[in-house]
Motif scaffolding. Structure first.
Motif, PDB file in Angstrom:
ATOM      1  N   GLU A 227       0.828  -1.195   0.000  1.00 52.38           N
ATOM      2  CA  GLU A 227       0.000   0.000   0.000  1.00 52.38           C
ATOM      3  C   GLU A 227       0.867   1.251   0.000  1.00 52.38           C
ATOM      4  O   GLU A 227       2.028   1.224   0.411  1.00 52.38           O
ATOM      5  CB  GLU A 227      -0.931   0.002   1.212  1.00 52.38           C
ATOM      6  CG  GLU A 227      -1.970  -1.093   1.163  1.00 52.38           C
ATOM      7  CD  GLU A 227      -2.956  -1.011   2.299  1.00 52.38           C
ATOM      8  OE1 GLU A 227      -2.699  -0.253   3.257  1.00 52.38           O
ATOM      9  OE2 GLU A 227      -3.989  -1.708   2.239  1.00 52.38           O
ATOM     10  N   ALA A 228       0.300   2.345  -0.458  1.00 47.64           N
ATOM     11  CA  ALA A 228       1.068   3.581  -0.584  1.00 47.64           C
ATOM     12  C   ALA A 228       1.220   4.305   0.743  1.00 47.64           C
ATOM     13  O   ALA A 228       2.229   4.983   0.978  1.00 47.64           O
ATOM     14  CB  ALA A 228       0.407   4.516  -1.597  1.00 47.64           C
ATOM     15  N   ARG A 229       0.230   4.151   1.657  1.00 50.80           N
ATOM     16  CA  ARG A 229       0.270   4.953   2.880  1.00 50.80           C
ATOM     17  C   ARG A 229      -0.491   4.261   4.011  1.00 50.80           C
ATOM     18  O   ARG A 229      -1.493   3.596   3.783  1.00 50.80           O
ATOM     19  CB  ARG A 229      -0.338   6.325   2.620  1.00 50.80           C
ATOM     20  CG  ARG A 229      -0.383   7.258   3.806  1.00 50.80           C
ATOM     21  CD  ARG A 229      -0.927   8.623   3.411  1.00 50.80           C
ATOM     22  NE  ARG A 229      -0.116   9.254   2.363  1.00 50.80           N
ATOM     23  CZ  ARG A 229      -0.388  10.443   1.841  1.00 50.80           C
ATOM     24  NH1 ARG A 229      -1.437  11.146   2.252  1.00 50.80           N
ATOM     25  NH2 ARG A 229       0.394  10.944   0.897  1.00 50.80           N
ATOM     26  N   LEU A 230       0.015   4.449   5.205  1.00 50.24           N
ATOM     27  CA  LEU A 230      -0.669   4.004   6.418  1.00 50.24           C
ATOM     28  C   LEU A 230      -0.480   5.090   7.466  1.00 50.24           C
ATOM     29  O   LEU A 230       0.650   5.502   7.744  1.00 50.24           O
ATOM     30  CB  LEU A 230      -0.085   2.680   6.932  1.00 50.24           C
ATOM     31  CG  LEU A 230      -0.546   2.244   8.337  1.00 50.24           C
ATOM     32  CD1 LEU A 230      -2.034   1.906   8.328  1.00 50.24           C
ATOM     33  CD2 LEU A 230       0.276   1.053   8.828  1.00 50.24           C
ATOM     34  N   THR A 231      -1.574   5.550   8.044  1.00 46.33           N
ATOM     35  CA  THR A 231      -1.515   6.549   9.104  1.00 46.33           C
ATOM     36  C   THR A 231      -1.974   5.916  10.409  1.00 46.33           C
ATOM     37  O   THR A 231      -3.031   5.278  10.454  1.00 46.33           O
ATOM     38  CB  THR A 231      -2.399   7.763   8.779  1.00 46.33           C
ATOM     39  OG1 THR A 231      -1.953   8.355   7.547  1.00 46.33           O
ATOM     40  CG2 THR A 231      -2.309   8.807   9.883  1.00 46.33           C
ATOM     41  N   GLN A 232      -1.173   6.084  11.449  1.00 41.76           N
ATOM     42  CA  GLN A 232      -1.510   5.553  12.759  1.00 41.76           C
ATOM     43  C   GLN A 232      -1.403   6.659  13.805  1.00 41.76           C
ATOM     44  O   GLN A 232      -0.603   7.590  13.643  1.00 41.76           O
ATOM     45  CB  GLN A 232      -0.566   4.409  13.138  1.00 41.76           C
ATOM     46  CG  GLN A 232      -0.678   3.183  12.250  1.00 41.76           C
ATOM     47  CD  GLN A 232       0.230   2.058  12.696  1.00 41.76           C
ATOM     48  OE1 GLN A 232       1.432   2.250  12.886  1.00 41.76           O
ATOM     49  NE2 GLN A 232      -0.336   0.872  12.863  1.00 41.76           N
TER      50      GLN A 232
END
Length: 245
Positions: A227-232
């Motif tokens: 995936e291109a992005r993960l925000t946590q």
């Protein structure tokens, strides 16, 4: 603050997910792993293997598969709770008998698993252990990035956890599962995929929809699914993972 890095190799172990193809299929339709199985860990002598809990076996199996026959390298072991079952048993022993087993105490400390790994590999390289709540995987990458910046050619990051005991049920704030994964990190190279990790403060703690996976396992899913992005979010800090290329 932002770090850039490459990932040269990966491995993972969880009950029912023992092979790379299992994990790649899992990443497309991620579910919470279930089960109490432990890896066989044939790479380690039986006398050493008996000293390890299920958590330790998972962490060392992922570590061994990831490092393989590569030479010694710095390691970062990242676990939110570590071998908390052992610690809880020590407290019960102390209440009952007024004393604890020295061996039990030795294996309960947060760096016991990484220490045993360095012993069986005969590796005296730098070893760091971190715990940072739901940001534990991010803290592990931060430590690894520092080691790379200091000149290490590769750094192995090992992330692992297991469900909290029932006595600590009030502290469970994310889905519970047994899992371990490892990455072999290196400086980013031109022409190859690279990843970045950035952090920024947010005004207040963000509470989104209930998570389906532990935060550390969600990072592995993001990586495997390309995936291109993960925000946590962890407290008042936002962590953004990105894939480039």
């Amino acid at each position: 603050m932002e770090f850039n890095f490459g990932i040269r190799a990966w491995s993972a172990w969880s009950p029912g997910l023992n092979k790379p193809d299992d994990w790649l299929a899992w990443s497309a339709r991620a579910r919470l792993p279930h089960g109490d199985d432990a890896p066989a860990l044939p790479e380690i002598a039986a006398m050493m293997r008996r000293r390890l809990s299920t958590l330790g076996r998972m962490a060392l199996q992922a570590s061994w598969w990831c490092q393989g026959d590569r030479p010694a390298m710095p390691t970062v072991f990242a676990s939110r709770y570590g071998d908390v079952d052992r610690s809880l048993q020590l407290l019960a022993d102390l209440e009952r008998d007024g004393s604890v087993s020295p061996t039990g105490f030795t294996m309960s400390v947060h760096n016991a698993i990484s220490g045993l790994y360095s012993i069986v590999r005969e590796d005296r390289s730098n070893a760091v252990c971190v715990a940072a709540g739901q940001a534990t995987a991010a803290a592990g990458v931060t430590e690894a990035a520092g080691l790379l910046a200091d000149g290490a050619g590769e750094v192995m990051l090992v992330c692992y956890d297991e469900p909290l005991p029932d006595d600590y049920v009030c502290f469970r704030d994310e889905p519970q599962a047994r899992w371990a994964w490892a990455w072999r990190l290196a400086p980013a190279r031109a022409g190859h995929p690279r990843w970045s990790l950035a952090s920024r403060p947010v005004p207040a703690e963000v509470r989104g929809a209930p998570a389906e996976l532990p935060a550390g396992l969600e990072v592995l899913r993001f990586f495997l699914a390309e995936e291109a992005r993960l925000t946590q979010h962890a407290g008042t800090v936002e962590w953004e993972w990105r894939r480039h290329g």
